[in-house]
Design a protein around this motif. Structure first.
Motif, PDB file in Angstrom:
ATOM      1  N   THR A  65      26.974 -28.668   7.838  1.00  0.00           N
ATOM      2  CA  THR A  65      27.454 -28.553   6.462  1.00  0.00           C
ATOM      3  C   THR A  65      26.478 -27.930   5.471  1.00  0.00           C
ATOM      4  O   THR A  65      26.918 -27.291   4.509  1.00  0.00           O
ATOM      5  CB  THR A  65      27.835 -29.945   5.924  1.00  0.00           C
ATOM      6  OG1 THR A  65      26.669 -30.798   5.930  1.00  0.00           O
ATOM      7  CG2 THR A  65      28.906 -30.593   6.795  1.00  0.00           C
ATOM      8  N   THR A  66      25.170 -28.105   5.663  1.00  0.00           N
ATOM      9  CA  THR A  66      24.223 -27.770   4.601  1.00  0.00           C
ATOM     10  C   THR A  66      24.244 -26.293   4.236  1.00  0.00           C
ATOM     11  O   THR A  66      24.369 -25.931   3.057  1.00  0.00           O
ATOM     12  CB  THR A  66      22.795 -28.189   5.010  1.00  0.00           C
ATOM     13  OG1 THR A  66      22.771 -29.595   5.269  1.00  0.00           O
ATOM     14  CG2 THR A  66      21.809 -27.868   3.895  1.00  0.00           C
ATOM     15  N   LYS A  72      25.703 -21.921   0.561  1.00  0.00           N
ATOM     16  CA  LYS A  72      26.165 -20.556   0.294  1.00  0.00           C
ATOM     17  C   LYS A  72      27.471 -20.517  -0.491  1.00  0.00           C
ATOM     18  O   LYS A  72      27.650 -19.651  -1.357  1.00  0.00           O
ATOM     19  CB  LYS A  72      26.345 -19.805   1.619  1.00  0.00           C
ATOM     20  CG  LYS A  72      25.048 -19.411   2.303  1.00  0.00           C
ATOM     21  CD  LYS A  72      25.347 -18.579   3.545  1.00  0.00           C
ATOM     22  CE  LYS A  72      24.076 -18.021   4.168  1.00  0.00           C
ATOM     23  NZ  LYS A  72      24.366 -17.169   5.357  1.00  0.00           N
ATOM     24  N   SER A  73      28.368 -21.451  -0.175  1.00  0.00           N
ATOM     25  CA  SER A  73      29.714 -21.378  -0.754  1.00  0.00           C
ATOM     26  C   SER A  73      29.828 -22.017  -2.131  1.00  0.00           C
ATOM     27  O   SER A  73      30.606 -21.546  -2.973  1.00  0.00           O
ATOM     28  CB  SER A  73      30.718 -22.057   0.196  1.00  0.00           C
ATOM     29  OG  SER A  73      30.692 -21.443   1.470  1.00  0.00           O
ATOM     30  N   HIS A  74      29.075 -23.086  -2.371  1.00  0.00           N
ATOM     31  CA  HIS A  74      29.278 -23.857  -3.601  1.00  0.00           C
ATOM     32  C   HIS A  74      28.007 -24.051  -4.414  1.00  0.00           C
ATOM     33  O   HIS A  74      28.011 -24.827  -5.376  1.00  0.00           O
ATOM     34  CB  HIS A  74      29.875 -25.219  -3.253  1.00  0.00           C
ATOM     35  CG  HIS A  74      31.183 -25.136  -2.522  1.00  0.00           C
ATOM     36  ND1 HIS A  74      32.365 -24.808  -3.140  1.00  0.00           N
ATOM     37  CD2 HIS A  74      31.489 -25.313  -1.204  1.00  0.00           C
ATOM     38  CE1 HIS A  74      33.350 -24.801  -2.261  1.00  0.00           C
ATOM     39  NE2 HIS A  74      32.847 -25.107  -1.076  1.00  0.00           N
ATOM     40  N   GLY A  75      26.929 -23.385  -4.040  1.00  0.00           N
ATOM     41  CA  GLY A  75      25.708 -23.480  -4.835  1.00  0.00           C
ATOM     42  C   GLY A  75      24.654 -24.340  -4.175  1.00  0.00           C
ATOM     43  O   GLY A  75      24.953 -25.240  -3.375  1.00  0.00           O
ATOM     44  N   GLY A  76      23.395 -24.094  -4.554  1.00  0.00           N
ATOM     45  CA  GLY A  76      22.282 -24.751  -3.906  1.00  0.00           C
ATOM     46  C   GLY A  76      22.222 -26.253  -4.097  1.00  0.00           C
ATOM     47  O   GLY A  76      21.630 -26.964  -3.278  1.00  0.00           O
ATOM     48  N   ALA A  77      22.835 -26.785  -5.156  1.00  0.00           N
ATOM     49  CA  ALA A  77      22.774 -28.227  -5.408  1.00  0.00           C
ATOM     50  C   ALA A  77      23.833 -29.005  -4.633  1.00  0.00           C
ATOM     51  O   ALA A  77      23.687 -30.218  -4.423  1.00  0.00           O
ATOM     52  CB  ALA A  77      22.941 -28.495  -6.902  1.00  0.00           C
ATOM     53  N   THR A  78      24.900 -28.342  -4.199  1.00  0.00           N
ATOM     54  CA  THR A  78      26.067 -29.039  -3.650  1.00  0.00           C
ATOM     55  C   THR A  78      25.762 -29.931  -2.454  1.00  0.00           C
ATOM     56  O   THR A  78      26.162 -31.110  -2.437  1.00  0.00           O
ATOM     57  CB  THR A  78      27.167 -28.030  -3.289  1.00  0.00           C
ATOM     58  OG1 THR A  78      27.488 -27.261  -4.449  1.00  0.00           O
ATOM     59  CG2 THR A  78      28.415 -28.751  -2.788  1.00  0.00           C
ATOM     60  N   PRO A  79      25.083 -29.435  -1.388  1.00  0.00           N
ATOM     61  CA  PRO A  79      24.854 -30.333  -0.242  1.00  0.00           C
ATOM     62  C   PRO A  79      24.050 -31.573  -0.616  1.00  0.00           C
ATOM     63  O   PRO A  79      24.272 -32.652  -0.047  1.00  0.00           O
ATOM     64  CB  PRO A  79      24.097 -29.453   0.756  1.00  0.00           C
ATOM     65  CG  PRO A  79      23.547 -28.309  -0.035  1.00  0.00           C
ATOM     66  CD  PRO A  79      24.524 -28.094  -1.143  1.00  0.00           C
TER      67      PRO A  79
END
Length: 468
Positions: free
Chosen positions: A194-195, A200-207
């Motif tokens: 997932t990371t 890449k898809s939702h921004g660097g903070a998302t994971p």
């Protein structure tokens, strides 16, 4: 080869009424499931940086100019400067070493305060570095290294769960139960899957936000639902004295050496395999992370199987067989076999052997160690295993920078595995035999007392030696 070892070192069954094995405590399976989920979430947090290593360190010498320029856009650092192989290895290794060393005090504190206190506490404290990495630390390598130090707290959850599970299950089922709990190390596979995609898809903070939410929900659930095993023995000696005493136990250093290769090898591959695959086979970061997840899943599946086999056959045969397989696979991997050919099966069998060895090591601890010291022993052994996963990525990075190949590192793994094999069939076997002999003698004495006037037969098993 192991015929005499198997029967001699197999754990003795504890009898509750003279005929049937001691039953599993009511609620034990629910508690096991709950801590396994928590372990997976904490390991998911612990492994957040590993899949990003290849993304942050594109190799200009192995990528086409257009592909290299495209890779630079994902770099979060100011100036978009990529990390060197050594910097990337250090970044992914820092949480490993902190989580490993931290297991020593956390394991001892678990002996004192119990898993009901320590598991939600560790989960809650891990939230802070996860959020720091998501919203601030990605601006520089130094900031990520500092946050990675505290991210290592999530890795200490292992030293909380093992003594917690150990208290809920009878000796003949502890290897299986601890193996099931150890399957929570599959949290690293969740991170691998997932990371990078979320980054890449939702921004660097998302994971990082996703993991922080999962940790918070689990911390609340654990505080409400976790229960320590009835009759848990609380040590009264000071923490430092207990740690020193535990370190002197033969089971601590013997299991520590075995776990350094078994679990250390797993950790090393789980954090370094994406970089290895990228540099050796020119895979993309996403492809390398996916293949690393497959490696992790196989190891996770085999860990409870290794523990269960150790319960049935004895720890020594399982350990010896596993390390023999690890040595053979590492020797084959040194030749950089094609992934489309026999290379993929070699790595998957290697993962299976490392997982089985990890499970069998903690079955050995469960069969040999005093239950009141399991937390302390787990902390020391877990630290050894984690440190075993910290050193190889740095060594492999140095070897690759000097030779542009990882072959020497694979041969070193093969040699260390053969050393672990020799340890298992000699010194570890002797320790297992010494642990079985007193149990067999005590069982014989209890059986002999069954017909003696003034005793209560099988019910007298609970009597102390003084009362007898």
């Amino acid at each position: 080869m192991f015929a005499s070892t198997t029967s001699a070192t197999r754990p003795r069954r504890h009898m509750s009424d003279g005929n049937a094995p001691e039953p599993v405590r009511p609620g034990a399976w629910f508690q096991l499931a709950l801590v396994t989920v928590g372990f997976a979430i904490n390991f998911w947090a612990w492994a957040l940086i590993s899949p990003l290593g290849p993304l942050f360190s594109p190799d200009k010498h192995k990528l086409a100019p257009a592909a290299y320029d495209k890779a630079l856009q994902w770099l979060p650092f100011s100036g978009h400067h990529p990390l060197t192989a050594g910097q990337a290895s250090l970044l992914v290794a820092v949480p490993v070493v902190v989580g490993s060393i931290g297991r020593i005090p956390v394991g001892a504190l678990t002996d004192k305060y119990g898993g009901r206190v320590m598991f939600p506490l560790v989960s809650a404290v891990t939230i802070l570095p996860v959020l720091v990495l998501g919203f601030w630390a990605q601006s520089s390598l130094v900031a990520m290294l500092i946050a990675g130090v505290f991210l290592g707290i999530g890795g200490t959850s292992f030293a909380v769960g093992v003594p917690f599970v150990n208290g809920w299950f009878p000796p003949e089922k502890r290897g299986m139960a601890i193996g099931i709990f150890g399957a929570g190390m599959g949290g690293t596979a969740i991170s691998a899957f997932t990371t990078v995609n979320l980054f890449k898809s939702h921004g660097g903070a998302t994971p990082f936000v996703v993991v922080a939410v999962a940790l918070a929900l689990y911390a609340v659930a654990a505080r409400l639902l976790l229960r320590d095993a009835p009759g848990r023995v609380i040590p009264s000696t000071p923490l430092v004295k207990r740690l020193v005493g535990t370190a002197k136990l033969p089971v601590a250093w013997q299991a520590g050496l075995l776990y350094t290769i078994g679990f250390g090898g797993y950790v090393a591959f789980s954090v370094f395999l994406p970089l290895y695959l990228k540099n050796t086979y020119t895979l993309t970061a996403a492809d390398a992370a996916t293949k690393m997840a497959g490696f992790v899943i196989i190891a996770v599946i085999m860990r409870p199987i290794g523990g269960t086999l150790a319960d049935r056959l004895g720890s020594v045969p399982v350990l010896a067989s596993s390390f023999a397989v690890v040595a053979g696979c590492a020797a084959l991997a040194a030749g950089e076999p094609p992934l489309q050919g026999y290379g993929t099966p070699v790595f998957l069998v290697l993962a299976a052997a490392l997982g089985a060895a990890s499970g069998a090591t903690f079955a050995f601890i469960a069969h040999v160690a005093d239950p009141a010291r399991v937390g302390g022993v787990t902390g020391l052994v877990g630290a050894a295993g984690g440190l075993g996963g910290f050193v190889p990525p740095l060594v492999m990075a140095y070897i690759y920078s000097a030779t542009r190949s990882y072959a020497i590192g694979m041969w070193l793994l093969a040699a260390c595995s053969l050393g672990a094999l020799a340890l298992a069939v000699t010194i570890v076997r002797h320790t297992a035999l010494e642990a079985v002999a007193p149990a067999a003698g005590a069982a014989s004495a209890r059986q002999g007392l069954a017909g003696v006037p003034g005793t209560k037969g099988p019910a007298s098993q609970g009597c102390s030696d003084a009362s007898v």
